[in-house]
Design an enzyme around this catalytic site. Structure first.
Site, PDB file in Angstrom:
ATOM      1  CB  SER A 151      -0.887   0.013   1.250  1.00  0.00           C
ATOM      2  OG  SER A 151      -1.445   1.303   1.434  1.00  0.00           O
ATOM      3  CG  HIS A 153      -2.341   4.615   2.999  1.00  0.00           C
ATOM      4  ND1 HIS A 153      -2.702   5.882   3.400  1.00  0.00           N
ATOM      5  CD2 HIS A 153      -3.276   4.225   2.107  1.00  0.00           C
ATOM      6  CE1 HIS A 153      -3.825   6.238   2.785  1.00  0.00           C
ATOM      7  NE2 HIS A 153      -4.192   5.249   1.988  1.00  0.00           N
ATOM      8  CD  GLU A 203      -8.848   3.446  -2.806  1.00  0.00           C
ATOM      9  OE1 GLU A 203      -7.987   4.224  -2.352  1.00  0.00           O
ATOM     10  OE2 GLU A 203      -8.908   2.237  -2.505  1.00  0.00           O
TER      11      GLU A 203
END
Ligand SMILES: [Zn+2]
Length: 291
Positions: A151, A153, A203
């Site tokens: 990810s 993130h 998203e």
């Protein structure tokens, strides 16, 4: 700042060469002014380290390109503990963290949005470490989360942004970001019309920092990060004019033996990023401003 820039994109040739030393990594500083302007070399050669392809603001993280240890930013801070970095927007909880440098860029964006009357941003998630990503993946499953290490993130460059008034699809905050984020170095990473390219569902909340001039070029060309990196790999050099600053973006194939020789301005600012595969991208700007 109005988001009405026109970026002029022209393909240029890469310029010459001069002896040099090791790059110090991200934001390597120029060595200093040459003795005489008329004798100054336009560029010099430095060597990157073996981890350079996996580090920097342009690294691509997807199902086949996991985050490498070198890719995790080392300036991640807890935003709740840094009130100077969170003027005029909210945090989902006390754990939201982000690269300090990216948070500073986000603050510039949030201030500009506020000047346009957009004042209900909330950051729901930023940097997630291995344990947090593991927990999320276990809770949400593979349809809604990515496994640890896969990810964005996990880099510190990405954030999930919401609005306190409505879902991002409907909120003024989502509308403003979709129109202006690119002018501040951020991209909507998983657009609705690019799911076949990204492999990720739309998203409207997920934004990724890539910096200037990259976000401007990607916006002008309608490219995702995947498409931008592919174009750089094919064309080797792109140039852009953003707010009167001219940028040159050069792609190098990383040497499989480790160090890679790159050409950087002899007397100017530049940044270096990998693509998280076998590419190294050097971004230089005229006038000495750091890209
Ligand atoms: Zn996200």
């Amino acid at each position: 700042m109005k988001a009405t820039r026109l970026a002029a994109l022209v393909v240029l040739a890469v310029v010459a060469v001069k002896a040099g030393q090791h790059a110090k990594g991200w934001f390597a500083e120029p060595e200093g002014k040459a003795a005489a302007a008329d004798a100054a070399p336009m560029s010099r050669i430095v060597q990157t380290d073996a981890d350079q392809p996996y580090r920097g603001d342009l690294v691509l993280v997807d199902r086949t390109h996991p985050v490498r240890e070198a890719g995790r930013l080392d300036d991640v801070v807890n935003l709740f503990e840094h009130p100077e970095l969170k003027h005029g927007y909210g945090l989902m909880d006390t754990t939201v963290s982000l690269s300090k440098r990216v948070a500073e860029k986000w603050q510039v964006l949030a201030d500009a949005a506020r000047a346009d009357g957009i004042r209900h941003f909330v950051i729901n998630s930023g940097y997630r470490d291995e344990a947090a990503q593991k927990k999320l993946y276990a809770e949400k499953g593979s349809d809604y989360a990515l496994p640890p290490g896969y990810s964005e993130h996990n880099l510190g460059l990405s954030m999930d942004v919401g609005s306190t008034t409505a879902s991002m699809n409907a909120a003024p905050e989502g509308n403003w970001l979709s129109k202006h984020a690119w002018a501040y170095g951020f991209i909507l990473r998983y657009p609705e019309d690019k799911t076949a390219v990204t492999g990720i569902q739309f998203e409207p909340w997920h934004f990724r920092y890539v910096g200037l001039p990259h976000s401007v070029i990607m916006h002008d060309r309608g490219w995702t990060l995947e498409e931008y990196l592919a174009a750089l790999k094919e064309q080797h050099t792109l140039t852009a004019l953003v707010d009167g600053v001219s940028y040159e973006v050069d792609y190098y194939t990383a040497s499989p033996s480790g160090e890679t020789a790159i050409s950087v301005p002899a007397d100017g600012a530049y940044t270096v990023s990998g693509d998280n595969d076998d590419g190294i991208i050097v971004t230089s700007s005229a006038g000495g401003e750091k890209p």
